[in-house]
Design a protein around this motif. Structure first.
Motif, PDB file in Angstrom:
ATOM      1  N   VAL A 213       1.066  -1.289  -0.242  1.00 35.58           N
ATOM      2  CA  VAL A 213       0.053  -0.001  -0.087  1.00 35.58           C
ATOM      3  C   VAL A 213       1.282   1.218   0.279  1.00 35.58           C
ATOM      4  O   VAL A 213       2.127   1.672   1.204  1.00 35.58           O
ATOM      5  CB  VAL A 213      -0.831  -0.146   1.547  1.00 35.58           C
ATOM      6  N   PRO A 214       1.191   1.878  -1.174  1.00 35.67           N
ATOM      7  CA  PRO A 214       2.476   3.097  -0.954  1.00 35.67           C
ATOM      8  C   PRO A 214       1.515   4.065  -0.256  1.00 35.67           C
ATOM      9  O   PRO A 214       2.974   4.428   0.177  1.00 35.67           O
ATOM     10  CB  PRO A 214       1.976   3.361  -2.516  1.00 35.67           C
ATOM     11  N   ASP A 215       0.380   4.164  -0.276  1.00 33.74           N
ATOM     12  CA  ASP A 215      -0.175   5.752   0.932  1.00 33.74           C
ATOM     13  C   ASP A 215      -1.229   5.220   0.924  1.00 33.74           C
ATOM     14  O   ASP A 215      -2.371   5.375   0.269  1.00 33.74           O
ATOM     15  CB  ASP A 215       0.250   7.024   0.174  1.00 33.74           C
ATOM     16  N   ALA A 216      -1.492   4.972   2.117  1.00 33.32           N
ATOM     17  CA  ALA A 216      -2.966   4.103   2.802  1.00 33.32           C
ATOM     18  C   ALA A 216      -4.228   5.588   3.220  1.00 33.32           C
ATOM     19  O   ALA A 216      -5.058   5.570   3.713  1.00 33.32           O
ATOM     20  CB  ALA A 216      -2.583   3.818   3.897  1.00 33.32           C
ATOM     21  N   ALA A 217      -3.318   7.472   3.246  1.00 31.84           N
ATOM     22  CA  ALA A 217      -4.374   7.526   3.490  1.00 31.84           C
ATOM     23  C   ALA A 217      -5.348   8.210   2.332  1.00 31.84           C
ATOM     24  O   ALA A 217      -6.458   8.781   2.298  1.00 31.84           O
ATOM     25  CB  ALA A 217      -3.505   8.956   3.391  1.00 31.84           C
ATOM     26  N   ILE A 218      -4.947   7.917   1.066  1.00 31.27           N
ATOM     27  CA  ILE A 218      -5.065   8.134  -0.340  1.00 31.27           C
ATOM     28  C   ILE A 218      -5.955   6.376  -0.880  1.00 31.27           C
ATOM     29  O   ILE A 218      -6.601   6.859  -1.574  1.00 31.27           O
ATOM     30  CB  ILE A 218      -4.697   8.911  -1.193  1.00 31.27           C
ATOM     31  N   ASP A 219      -5.660   5.666  -0.043  1.00 28.93           N
ATOM     32  CA  ASP A 219      -6.103   4.188  -0.654  1.00 28.93           C
ATOM     33  C   ASP A 219      -7.705   4.340   0.398  1.00 28.93           C
ATOM     34  O   ASP A 219      -8.062   4.498   1.476  1.00 28.93           O
ATOM     35  CB  ASP A 219      -5.632   3.602  -0.088  1.00 28.93           C
TER      36      ASP A 219
END
Length: 507
Positions: free
Chosen positions: A86-92
């Motif tokens: 998950v590269p960036d959980a804040a935008i996933d």
């Protein structure tokens, strides 16, 4: 829903086999530390996903020991075959509202390698976490994380195997204890004395009956102490027989006198059989001792009675012979008939004496229980200075009390006729007696030589009828006669079963 519940139940059962509650995951701590350094991440975890939670068996950069399953990234990572990133959980969209993203440890980047059990069941993940977003792991980091995940499973599988091995050992030990308890319970309820030895013959167990019978202290007859319980005269024989069984593996069986707690020696039947493993090696001997003293005493009493009865029967023969002789003296005109009758009765007496029960002082000189033995007695009057005139060859079959009487009458009649009219009526005459087995019969050939030519009887006399009665009716055999110029030739076929009951049982 029910299917999912069943899968979780199976996973829980599998996880229990890894003994995770025992702790002591030092190797896993080293793996997470290396994973964090390899991937340049502040946090690395070995996470096991359970039904309601995920717990961290090893952790680097995080103090929390567990979190609820519904916020677990590893619950997703464990379902795939490859590393889950998950590269960036804040935008996933799957994780943006996750409590571990919006709150501590404020996950932005996640990479997890699945942990798969030996049966293919997903257990959790080895993961690295960063509070800042990242594009991905490098190729080397991916390869390293996958290798470390497999090493985690090597450690967990080792714990599972060790735990199951210990469980099997405990079960085996309990089974041995239970088997031993059942054996001792069974042995103590048996009427026989039961004992057991190691493969080398060392006695290490006796049941309660042994100690009740002998009255010796428990354990006092272990090892070689058992032999001292036997009568001194029986000890060498018992040792010899026991050593033979130990050396060869042959069953052990012997009768000896065993010392009773009363101080008396009682006759005992000792038996033992080897217990072998799958390869045939002896792992133990199990034996019994059975008190047979009363049976032996009963047999001895019966033998005394049989001897006395037989002795009285022999006396009856003597009385009858005496009465015949007395009658012949008072009536000379019947002397010839009386002499023949008395000779026949004496032949019956010799047959009875041959097969009757004997004690040590009354045994026949030789041939007890065999055809040649009784014939030797019947033909004794026909020896001359040059030795026997009736020559035996071939087999010497067993006979018993049932066949002895008709055989004695038959051969007495043949010898008497030969002495009157045949080969024994002249000094140079001889008779050859050949005995052999022929199928289920015993064949006996009587061949007279050197005497006058045989003359067929013109009528059937008493002697002929007596021989026919003895062989055909009493023994179930048959007779063939041949009156040859050189002397009488006679062949008998008698069923072997009629000669001896013991022979019939062995056949």
């Amino acid at each position: 829903m029910a299917e999912g519940r069943g899968l979780e139940t199976d996973r829980a059962a599998l996880l229990a086999r890894y003994d995770l509650d025992a702790g002591e995951f030092a190797t896993l701590d080293q793996i997470t530390a290396f994973a964090a350094a390899l991937c340049d991440a502040p946090i690395a975890l070995v996470s096991i996903v359970e039904e309601q939670r995920q717990r961290f068996l090893a952790r680097t950069g995080l103090d929390v020991e567990e979190t609820p399953r519904d916020v677990s990234f590893c619950a997703h990572a464990m379902l795939g075959d490859a590393i889950f990133v998950v590269p960036d959980a804040a935008i996933d969209p799957h994780f943006a509202d996750n409590g571990l993203v919006t709150g501590a440890p404020f996950i932005r980047f996640y990479a997890g390698a699945p942990l798969i059990g030996w049966d293919g069941t997903p257990l959790g993940a080895l993961c690295v976490i960063d509070a800042r977003p990242r594009d991905d792991l490098t190729g080397l980091q991916r390869q390293g994380l996958a290798l470390l995940a497999r090493q985690v499973m090597v450690e967990l599988e080792g714990r599972r195997r060790d735990r199951e091995a210990l469980a099997r050992q405990a079960q085996d030990a309990q089974a041995v204890v239970e088997s031993d308890r059942l054996f001792r319970t069974l042995a103590d309820t048996m009427p026989q004395m039961v004992w057991s030895t190691l493969p080398d013959g060392y006695h290490d167990y006796y049941n309660a009956r042994w100690y009740e019978f002998t009255g010796v202290p428990v354990g006092s007859t272990d090892g070689e102490g058992w032999n001292g319980m036997f009568h001194p005269e029986d000890q060498p024989r018992a040792w010899t027989r026991w050593r033979h069984s130990l050396a060869t593996g042959d069953p052990y069986e012997i009768e000896y006198r065993l010392r009773h707690y009363s101080g008396d020696y009682r006759w005992t039947l000792g038996r033992a059989l080897p217990i072998r493993d799958a390869e045939g090696a002896i792992i133990r001997w199990i034996g019994t001792c059975t008190d047979i003293n009363d049976q032996i005493a009963m047999v001895e009493e019966r033998e005394v009675i049989a001897h006395e009865l037989s002795h009285r029967i022999k006396n009856i023969f003597s009385v009858i012979s005496g009465l015949i002789g007395l009658s012949a003296r008072e009536h000379p005109e019947i002397r010839a008939v009386a002499d023949d009758l008395r000779e026949r009765i004496m032949a019956l007496g010799r047959a009875h004496d041959f097969v009757r029960p004997h004690g040590p002082d009354s045994q026949p000189d030789h041939g007890e229980g065999r055809l040649w033995g009784i014939l030797d007695q019947i033909f004794a009057p026909y020896r001359d200075g040059r030795g026997a005139r009736i020559l035996f060859s071939g087999e010497n079959p067993a006979i018993d009390d049932r066949s002895a009487t008709p055989l004695a009458l038959l051969f007495h009649e043949l010898a008497t006729n030969a002495a009157k009219y045949g080969a024994l009526s002249v000094p140079e005459g001889r008779i050859r007696l050949q005995v052999e087995r022929e199928a289920a019969d015993i064949r006996i050939d009587w061949r007279e030589e050197g005497g006058p030519p045989a003359v067929p009887a013109t009528s059937q006399g008493f002697g002929s009828r007596l021989m026919q009665l003895s062989i055909e009716r009493q023994l179930g055999g048959r007779i063939v006669r041949d009156w040859r110029p050189e002397g009488l030739s006679l062949s008998l076929w008698i069923p072997a079963a009629s000669m001896s009951r013991g022979r019939a049982e062995r056949a």
